[in-house]
Scaffold this active site. Structure first.
Site, PDB file in Angstrom:
ATOM      1  N   ASN A 236      35.726  45.079  36.069  1.00  6.47           N
ATOM      2  CA  ASN A 236      35.240  44.544  37.337  1.00  6.47           C
ATOM      3  C   ASN A 236      35.829  43.149  37.512  1.00  6.47           C
ATOM      4  OD1 ASN A 236      33.592  46.774  37.356  1.00  6.47           O
ATOM      5  ND2 ASN A 236      31.687  45.630  37.549  1.00  6.47           N
ATOM      6  N   ARG A 237      35.836  42.665  38.726  1.00  4.71           N
ATOM      7  CA  ARG A 237      36.249  41.285  38.955  1.00  4.71           C
ATOM      8  C   ARG A 237      35.126  40.354  38.540  1.00  4.71           C
ATOM      9  NH1 ARG A 237      40.642  41.344  42.228  1.00  4.71           N
ATOM     10  NH2 ARG A 237      40.716  43.123  43.646  1.00  4.71           N
TER      11      ARG A 237
END
Ligand code: C5P
Length: 224
Positions: free
Chosen positions: A30-31
């Site tokens: 995920n960012r």
């Protein structure tokens, strides 16, 4: 100055993403920059808490003077968090990958030009917040984050219940907000008793306010 409000208290904070390997050179993630989680660890320590930060792979430095455990994958993050129980406070800020590759390849997967790539088979990762929120050694205060792009309050409320948290800090991470990877954040605090909206603040200020919120509620007794 009086005694620090979290002196004698222990806290676990997760921060950053997790990386779930596909093969030795590729991963799913995920960012997450880790900025908000690291700032919360530092803010809790500033109020006197003995903090363990469990960090996924980030490019920002470890906060000074805080015990930091570095992990890559969700299962390692879960193990590191559970190894720190019992604890008074848990703040799960990490953007944990919801899935991992069921069997990651031991060698780099080679492409064959013109041929369709092999599909990835995924397995659900453990939900660390939910595990901690329902644990027999559940911390007195359990805080989760909810990064949403829509229906922020409703999703936050559902998360509060499902995860066994005392507080969900919900933020709008729609691309146009610039929250992801940025230095500012705008959050809503969702508890069983309602919603509190904070103005747009630096992530450091969100961290300081949150640490104060935790200190107040901990010293008043359990939230739920
Ligand atoms: O379900 P969702 O990922 O939106 O929930 C976000 C919250 O749950 C965050 O506090 C995050 O750190 C935590 N979480 C976790 N383990 C997971 C997924 C999310 O601790 N596998």
């Amino acid at each position: 100055a009086g005694p620090k409000p979290l002196a004698g208290r222990t806290a676990i904070v997760t921060s950053g993403p997790t990386h779930e390997p596909i093969d030795p050179v590729r991963y799913i993630a995920n960012r997450s920059s880790g900025r908000q989680g690291h700032a919360i660890a530092a803010a809790l320590a500033k109020l006197g808490a003995d903090v363990t930060l469990v960090s996924g792979p980030v490019t920002i430095p470890d906060p000074q003077g805080i015990r930091t455990i570095h992990v890559e994958q969700a299962e390692q993050m879960r193990d590191a968090v559970l190894s720190q129980l019992p604890s008074d406070i848990a703040v799960m800020v990490a953007a944990v990958a919801d899935w991992r590759v069921t069997t990651s390849a031991g060698q780099k997967i080679k492409k064959t030009p013109g041929e369709a790539p092999a599909p990835l088979q995924l397995t659900e990762n453990p939900d660390i917040l939910r595990t901690v929120g329902h644990h027999e050694k559940r911390p007195t205060i359990v805080v989760g984050f909810a990064a949403e792009t829509q229906d922020i309050e409703q999703n936050g409320r559902i998360k509060l219940e499902k995860k066994g948290a005392d507080l969900i800090v919900a933020n709008d991470v729609s691309p146009e907000t610039g929250v992801m990877g940025g230095t500012r954040n705008r959050v809503k605090l969702i508890t069983e008793s309602g919603v509190e909206e904070w103005p747009e603040l630096d992530k450091d200020e969100v961290a300081e306010r949150l640490a104060n919120w935790i200190a107040e509620h901990l010293n008043q007794g359990a939230v739920r």
